[in-house]
Design a protein around this motif. Structure first.
Motif, PDB file in Angstrom:
ATOM      1  N   SER A   1     111.611   0.180 -81.775  1.00  0.00           N
ATOM      2  CA  SER A   1     112.619  -0.744 -81.262  1.00  0.00           C
ATOM      3  C   SER A   1     113.250  -0.136 -80.012  1.00  0.00           C
ATOM      4  O   SER A   1     113.598  -0.842 -79.077  1.00  0.00           O
ATOM      5  CB  SER A   1     113.682  -1.044 -82.319  1.00  0.00           C
ATOM      6  N   ILE A   2     113.397   1.190 -80.002  1.00  0.00           N
ATOM      7  CA  ILE A   2     113.871   1.881 -78.802  1.00  0.00           C
ATOM      8  C   ILE A   2     112.846   2.953 -78.423  1.00  0.00           C
ATOM      9  O   ILE A   2     111.996   3.313 -79.227  1.00  0.00           O
ATOM     10  CB  ILE A   2     115.259   2.533 -79.005  1.00  0.00           C
ATOM     11  N   SER A   3     112.960   3.456 -77.229  1.00  0.00           N
ATOM     12  CA  SER A   3     112.011   4.464 -76.766  1.00  0.00           C
ATOM     13  C   SER A   3     112.355   5.821 -77.373  1.00  0.00           C
ATOM     14  O   SER A   3     113.457   6.040 -77.882  1.00  0.00           O
ATOM     15  CB  SER A   3     112.072   4.576 -75.248  1.00  0.00           C
TER      16      SER A   3
ATOM     17  N   LEU B   1     116.024  10.268 -78.665  1.00  0.00           N
ATOM     18  CA  LEU B   1     116.415  11.677 -78.512  1.00  0.00           C
ATOM     19  C   LEU B   1     117.752  11.827 -77.799  1.00  0.00           C
ATOM     20  O   LEU B   1     118.513  12.749 -78.093  1.00  0.00           O
ATOM     21  CB  LEU B   1     115.327  12.442 -77.746  1.00  0.00           C
ATOM     22  N   SER B   2     118.051  10.936 -76.872  1.00  0.00           N
ATOM     23  CA  SER B   2     119.351  11.000 -76.198  1.00  0.00           C
ATOM     24  C   SER B   2     120.474  10.845 -77.214  1.00  0.00           C
ATOM     25  O   SER B   2     121.465  11.588 -77.200  1.00  0.00           O
ATOM     26  CB  SER B   2     119.475   9.892 -75.145  1.00  0.00           C
ATOM     27  N   ARG B   3     120.316   9.890 -78.103  1.00  0.00           N
ATOM     28  CA  ARG B   3     121.340   9.677 -79.126  1.00  0.00           C
ATOM     29  C   ARG B   3     121.423  10.883 -80.050  1.00  0.00           C
ATOM     30  O   ARG B   3     122.507  11.379 -80.355  1.00  0.00           O
ATOM     31  CB  ARG B   3     121.026   8.431 -79.967  1.00  0.00           C
TER      32      ARG B   3
ATOM     33  N   TRP C   1     119.909  13.024 -68.639  1.00  0.00           N
ATOM     34  CA  TRP C   1     120.873  12.019 -68.184  1.00  0.00           C
ATOM     35  C   TRP C   1     121.394  11.209 -69.380  1.00  0.00           C
ATOM     36  O   TRP C   1     122.594  11.038 -69.566  1.00  0.00           O
ATOM     37  CB  TRP C   1     120.193  11.094 -67.162  1.00  0.00           C
ATOM     38  N   GLY C   2     120.448  10.726 -70.211  1.00  0.00           N
ATOM     39  CA  GLY C   2     120.826   9.888 -71.354  1.00  0.00           C
ATOM     40  C   GLY C   2     121.718  10.639 -72.323  1.00  0.00           C
ATOM     41  O   GLY C   2     122.729  10.118 -72.808  1.00  0.00           O
TER      42      GLY C   2
END
Lengths: 463, 511
Positions: free
Chosen positions: B189-191, B196-198, B454-455
């Motif tokens: 659903s997400i990349s 990993l950013s989260r 960045w994320g």
């Protein structure tokens, strides 16, 4: 188990470009003519699809742009802007909002359930049906996995009186004569249009769609007579004064009579002349004792179906600040239960049914089935501008619709709605739409939730 | 030079300025400089918000999202009146009005972007607390006393931590320093970059992130101690091995955006990598069934919980449920089945793809469910043995504090992190190339739009700003710990029921 009901849909494109929510305004002055213009980089290829040269001034208000704002943010000279389309904002009204109209167009085009990403972006709640949330089942109650066909969820409803009990002879033979009934595979019928440039072609589209869906069209007697090849799917509506004798309408399986002083007499005469014909009475959806009393009189006189008609927005007709249909339905349902007629007589409601969820919510309040009107016109690309009411021209020439094309669009819409009914019923763990009727405990009404929580917590906080 | 594997470490939770990755940020105001500008650069010197900056010796296109608006610009010591050429004009940015929706208004989006960029509250007048849904959180306001109660402790020492194991049953004793962890969003659903950013940002803050129902990609292994793995109805990617890796396992019975319905992942997002992790076929749409076909009662549910507890003898068990009319019965049933965390996901929660009819109509909003369940658990005498977590429409620090004041211990979020990554609420995440911003996509070209460092930093900044706001709220209320706020509804007022509702803007109130 009855044969599984399936609505065959197929893509049926719009005749006219749809009206999009927002557009791109491109301000050419000062353009640097970048070698790699942001417009050529559009993920969705919007500019290519519109065949615009990136080097010339242009604005585009269309459904292709998905509002990702990449070009707005990316243009080094800030020449590209987004703006809400004023034509979008002026679409429809409070009930048929621009969003509702657009989503109906898409369903009529594709026949599929609208699916989108991200959580709900609308208001917390709203008037009418928007102040109800339907229940779901979880852990302590099973749900039903209907939508993927793993379990069968029935949407069949019946019109016609049900005997209170069955009687058998001493030999065990059934002696009760079973009254005739009409079985519909979906709890949705097509009702008269409150407005519209309704040509013979439109009526033919509607009748064709109804026959493919195995449901009914309620229409003026004069129109019904013109469409005799569909007579089993037609329910002519008339006043007692409009017919010379009941023989005029005896060819129809079912008729609907306007609620007038002589209607009761006509009903009892029809009971003896055409005992197998199903009879409905078309009443104004009004709350209060006098209307209830009248409805119960019809029940007593042997009516098969009570049909309550609200105004276009779903409120009590011709009353200022009238009740919403959901409250009117609850009132009559509960009185029919008390008067022990509820399981004998069917109850249909129309007016203000704008979306698939309204079907489920009206039935939860107590209707057996609903009638829809304006959504069918929207399936034919109606913009709910109501110009036709003042004799103005229809912007999408509905009167000229090709009946086969129009029927495809209506079938698509109902196909999409049917799947949404299955989703909502599956989530509640209900496998029969008949079981849904009047299940007021499986609805959460905003006023109840507010009273149970916020009103209790905060009402006295300052006094 | 030795190779240093940077991505596998959680960075520190410090704020670092992290501007937009898409050219110019979107703001409420537009600062327009006409051709009359002679590059005297007086504006660069004058503006305290760094709206003006140079490119070489010339004035660059202004960073107008930092502009404080017309009122500021008209002051005698500011840009408009001090431009010798009269070349500067400040107005509204009309494009911003086409952003967002009632829940995430243009201003809420912009304020979250500002927090993710700077770690600070926006200084301009944009709304950062509530949306425009006209109900629920958007009608609740804090009642800050006129003067903050006299206290000897400073804001910095206010405790915002919560405990996730209140049973003290010999399993992991986990306390997280902020009352929030990341909700389940699956790989697919997400990349992986978004995932990993989260995970890295929540790990930096000492909290957790749930994998969602998409399996456990190997890239997550370095963060095992900050991951909650999800067991949902499709059992996609569920293995004993992954259940044993983690400290918390979450059962997803339902999701607020589509209560009573299974998950959807449309075929265009099922790439080779997604299919491999989920053990399915690329390009084929995935529908999780509903419900767990092995659970039709609380007793069945207990068997499930016992199963996880037997496989991982130290793990905590969270039970994520949606909000039916009998949500209180579901919650108490989950408690007696042995759950450490009861996680309520309200009906306006996020999703990668769900039928519109379900998002809008099924199950109750979280604002009603929290007090209903909290009070029920209190009356049953078990409230202090269960961690009650709320989700489904939590957007801001104010929402977090309101949820806790209504009776939750903490919250789970999802959408705000994506907004920090510059999600724009276009609602197109259901399709493969739908996310033009490279967040909720598996398309390799679009995934490459976002850099992991960045994320991670954007989300760290947002969480940091939330923590600061929570401390401010507690300080103004005279509380020294977020645990004291649980169920304290007297600190709230409601626009429909209370009189004398005050403005609870922490930038103004109580100053």
């Amino acid at each position: 188990m009855p044969k599984k009901y399936h609505i065959h849909v197929h893509a049926t494109p719009n005749r006219f470009p749809v009206i999009g929510r927002s557009g791109i305004v491109d301000w050419g002055e000062g353009c640097l003519k970048c070698a790699k213009c942001v417009k050529t980089e559009c993920v969705y290829g919007v500019y290519k699809a519109r065949r615009f040269s990136t080097d010339i001034f242009g604005d585009t208000i269309d459904q292709l742009c998905k509002s990702c704002f990449r070009c707005v943010q990316g243009c080094p000279k800030r020449l590209i802007h987004k703006t809400i389309n004023p034509e979008w904002e002026s679409l429809g009204d409070d009930l048929y909002t621009p969003e509702t109209i657009a989503i109906t167009w898409t369903q009529a085009e594709t026949g599929s359930i609208p699916v989108s990403g991200a959580g709900y972006g609308g208001k917390f709640s709203g008037p009418g049906f928007d102040s109800m949330w339907t229940d779901m089942s979880e852990i302590v109650r099973p749900t039903r996995d209907g939508i993927h066909g793993r379990e069968y969820i029935s949407t069949i409803v019946e019109i016609g009186r049900k005997p209170f009990r069955l009687e058998f002879s001493e030999q065990g033979h059934l002696v009760t004569k079973l009254p005739s009934a009409i079985r519909l595979p979906i709890p949705i019928i097509f009702d008269m249009f409150p407005f519209g440039d309704i040509s013979d072609n439109v009526w033919r589209s509607t009748a064709l769609a109804a026959s493919r869906l195995q449901t009914l069209v309620f229409l003026p007697l004069s129109e019904a007579k013109k469409l005799s090849e569909f007579k089993d799917n037609l329910v002519p509506i008339f006043s007692p004064s409009q017919i010379e004798s009941l023989a005029d309408v005896s060819q129809f399986r079912m008729i609907e009579i306007h609620d007038e002083p002589s209607t009761l007499n006509l009903l009892s005469k029809n009971k003896s002349d055409n005992p197998d014909q199903i009879v409905s009475v078309r009443m104004e959806a009004l709350s209060g004792k006098s209307q209830l009393k009248k409805a119960l009189q019809y029940c007593e006189a042997g009516i098969d179906l009570i049909h309550y008609v609200a105004d276009e927005r779903g409120y009590e007709p011709s009353i200022e600040n009238g009740l919403h249909i959901k409250d009117v339905i609850k009132e009559i349902h509960n009185s029919m239960v008390r008067a022990t007629f509820r399981d004998e007589v069917s109850f249909l409601v129309s007016g203000g049914i704008a979306m698939a969820e309204h079907v489920i919510k009206a039935i939860l309040c107590g209707a057996n089935m609903v009638g829809i009107d304006i959504p069918l016109l929207i399936a034919l690309e109606c913009r709910v501008c109501r110009n036709c009411r003042e004799g103005g021209q229809c912007p999408v020439s509905i009167a000229k619709i090709d009946p086969a094309y129009g029927a495809d669009r209506m079938v698509n819409l109902i196909g999409a709605w049917h799947n949404q009914l299955l989703e909502m019923m599956g989530a509640m763990g209900i496998r029969e739409v008949r079981r849904l009727r009047g299940e007021q405990g499986r609805v959460m009404f905003r006023e109840n939730l507010e009273n149970d929580t916020f009103a209790q917590l905060f009402m006295d906080s300052d006094s | 030079m030795s190779y240093k594997n940077i991505w596998s470490q959680a960075p520190s939770a410090e704020v670092v300025n992290t501007p937009t990755r898409f050219g110019r940020a979107l703001g409420k105001y537009a600062v327009i400089v006409s051709d009359a500008c002679n590059n005297c650069l007086r504006c660069v010197a004058i503006c305290p918000e760094n709206v003006f900056h140079t490119q070489g010796s010339k004035l660059a296109v202004p960073r107008d999202h930092l502009c404080l608006g017309m009122e500021c610009s008209r002051k005698t010591n500011r840009c408009v009146s001090n431009c010798p050429q009269n070349a500067i004009r400040v107005g509204y940015n009309s494009s911003s009005q086409a952003l967002g929706d009632s829940r995430w208004t243009p201003e809420l989006l912009m304020s979250a972007w500002h927090m993710a960029e700077t770690g600070q509250l926006p200084k301009s007048d944009i709304e950062y607390r509530v949306g425009a849904t006209e109900g629920g959180f958007d009608k609740l306001r804090f009642r800050f006393p006129k003067k903050p109660p006299k206290r000897d402790i400073d804001v910095e020492s206010i405790d915002t931590s919560i405990s996730l194991n209140k049973r003290h049953d010999g399993r992991h004793e986990i306390s997280i320093p902020i009352p929030v962890y990341g909700g389940g969003m699956s790989f697919g659903s997400i990349s992986q970059t978004t995932m990993l950013s989260r995970i890295r940002a929540f790990a930096a803050w000492g909290s957790f992130t749930c994998t969602g129902e998409g399996g456990y990609p190997e890239a997550l292994y370095p963060f095992d101690d900050h991951i909650i793995t999800q067991v949902a109805t499709g059992l996609f990617g569920v293995k004993e091995e992954t259940i044993q890796r983690v400290k918390i396992v979450e059962f997803k019975y339902a999701q607020g955006a589509k209560p009573g319905l299974g998950g959807h992942l449309l075929g265009s997002k099922v790439t080779e990598a997604v299919a491999r992790i989920r053990e399915t076929v690329p390009g084929s749409s995935l529908f999780s069934p509903f419900p767990f076909h092995s659970v039709y009662s609380v007793e069945d549910h207990k068997k499930h919980v016992d199963w996880i507890k037997a496989i991982n003898t130290k793990a905590l068990v969270s039970v994520k449920v949606s909000t039916p009319s009998d949500v209180d019965m579901v919650a108490i049933g989950s408690y007696y089945a042995g759950a450490h965390i009861v996680h309520l996901d309200g009906s306006y929660g996020g999703t990668g793809a769900a039928p519109d009819v379900a998002k809008k109509n099924i199950a109750m909003p979280i604002e009603y469910a929290i007090p209903k369940v909290h009070n029920f658990l209190v009356n049953e005498g078990v409230r202090d043995q269960v961690t009650l977590i709320a989700s489904g429409g939590i957007r801001t620090a104010y929402d977090i504090a309101k949820a806790i004041a209504l009776g939750a211990d903490g919250v789970v979020t999802g959408t705000p992190e994506l907004v920090a990554l510059e999600c724009i609420r276009c609602h197109n995440c259901e399709s493969g190339r739908g996310c033009a911003r490279g967040i909720a996509t598996t398309d390799l070209e679009l995934v490459a739009l976002m850099d992991l460092a960045w994320g991670t930093q954007r989300i760290i900044n947002l969480l940091s700003c939330w923590r600061d706001q929570l401390r401010q709220i507690l300080y103004k209320l005279g509380l020294s710990s977020i645990k004291e706020l649980v169920g304290k509804t007297e600190v709230l007022s409601h626009l429909d029921y209370s009189s004398n509702v005050q403005d609870d803007d922490m930038r103004v109130a109580g100053k």
